[in-house]
Design an enzyme around this catalytic site. Sequence first.
Site, PDB file in Angstrom:
ATOM      1  N   GLU A   3     -10.652  10.444 -21.060  1.00  0.00           N
ATOM      2  CA  GLU A   3      -9.351   9.872 -20.695  1.00  0.00           C
ATOM      3  C   GLU A   3      -9.447   8.621 -19.830  1.00  0.00           C
ATOM      4  OE1 GLU A   3      -7.624  14.327 -19.782  1.00  0.00           O
ATOM      5  OE2 GLU A   3      -7.643  12.827 -18.229  1.00  0.00           O
ATOM      6  N   CYS A  34     -16.686  20.510  -8.846  1.00  0.00           N
ATOM      7  CA  CYS A  34     -15.749  20.762  -7.740  1.00  0.00           C
ATOM      8  C   CYS A  34     -14.739  21.833  -8.160  1.00  0.00           C
ATOM      9  CB  CYS A  34     -15.025  19.468  -7.371  1.00  0.00           C
ATOM     10  SG  CYS A  34     -16.167  18.160  -6.908  1.00  0.00           S
ATOM     11  N   SER A  71     -14.990  10.535  -2.087  1.00  0.00           N
ATOM     12  CA  SER A  71     -14.115  11.702  -2.168  1.00  0.00           C
ATOM     13  C   SER A  71     -14.539  12.677  -1.076  1.00  0.00           C
ATOM     14  CB  SER A  71     -14.239  12.365  -3.547  1.00  0.00           C
ATOM     15  OG  SER A  71     -13.612  11.570  -4.512  1.00  0.00           O
ATOM     16  N   LEU A  72     -13.849  12.621   0.037  1.00  0.00           N
ATOM     17  CA  LEU A  72     -14.259  13.437   1.192  1.00  0.00           C
ATOM     18  C   LEU A  72     -13.611  14.823   1.122  1.00  0.00           C
ATOM     19  CD1 LEU A  72     -16.015  13.121   3.754  1.00  0.00           C
ATOM     20  CD2 LEU A  72     -13.921  12.566   4.988  1.00  0.00           C
TER      21      LEU A  72
END
Length: 350
Positions: A95, A120, A221-222
């Site tokens: 995408e 994740c 990305s924390l």
Amino acid sequence: MSKKNIYSFTQEELIKELVENPIKQFPSFRAKQIYHWLYTKYEDDFSKMENLPKELREFLKDNYTSNAVEIARKEESSDGSVKYLFKTLDNLTYEAVFLKMKEDKFTFCLSSQIGCKVGCSFCLTAKGGFVRNLSIGEMVYQVVAIKKDQNIPSNKAVNIVYMGMGEPLDNLESVKGCISILSELDGLSISARRQTISTSGIAPKIKKLGALNLGVQLAISLHAVDDKLRTELMPINKAYNIQAIIDEVRTFPIDSRKHVMFEYLMIDGLNDGLESAKKLVALLNKIKAKVNLIYFNPHEGSIYKRPSKEKVEAFREFLLKKGLLCTIRESKGLDISAACGQLREKELHN
Ligand code: SAH
Ligand code: SF4
């Protein structure tokens, strides 16, 4: 022999293809003309590239492909953002999202892999596991297809974020190739400065990216401020914890006018309280940071919930008061299965 994807060459590499191939040699200036057709006129039919000699058009047709990827599905949101589902020659899907930002600014969110290895717990892309890396041509084509479909003239500047499916630093070779091709002045002319790589925080690869000095922007990305929660959300945190990432960011070469973006996914009751905001301020001390708060976007089977607007705004207020730049990512395209992986998921289960 399988054909090479025409969208996978910088102009210099294309010159080599024309000048150094064993079949038939063509002058180097033809590369600029081909670039013009592909990236300014968005023409993908070699037979229509009328200022090229017939021999060259045939050489291109016999040895290169311009349609290795097609748009398989498109979903438009009420806010003007559009999600595209692409299909590869081996029948896989990935995408990209076209986002209309304010003041006629456009951002394209690109995928770098089909699936993702990082796993994740909040991410739909992770659910299907890792399938394969996208090739350079498959990545570049996302931009060409969207620009063409949206009728965006080639000289209109757009921003690129590598925040779609996949972990870009796990496919750094192709991402690097894509960045170079997108920034070609005779092509799409999207300078590296306008391109942002988002990573889950693979520390040694952040170092590697920094050493390449590409001039790209960095987003981390924390999502959590303590290692226990971060490991629960992002298992990669076991290998490279928060401190290891922050240490890498401190030495990353960034444009003096720019900031490192820290993405922070807000999940109801988990990391959306002011005690987390306070820890975040301490963690980012002395880093030229900008925080982007993202509402968790629920999907089928997810155990997490979207936080309230009040909570997210209070979090932002706190950061601003402490002098941190902070934006809230509006849930653009919520009605078009906005979080990454959701359109693909739909297609797979239809
Ligand atoms: N793999 C890289 C690249 C982008 S991942 C990275 O993790 O940084 C895609 C982006 O979508 C990330 O910013 C992630 O936080 C966000 N995302 C994934 N699942 C989401 C969800 N359910 N709701 C909102 N954002 C989500
Ligand atoms: Fe991969 Fe990013 Fe999804 Fe994590 S959030 S699984 S790193 S795509």
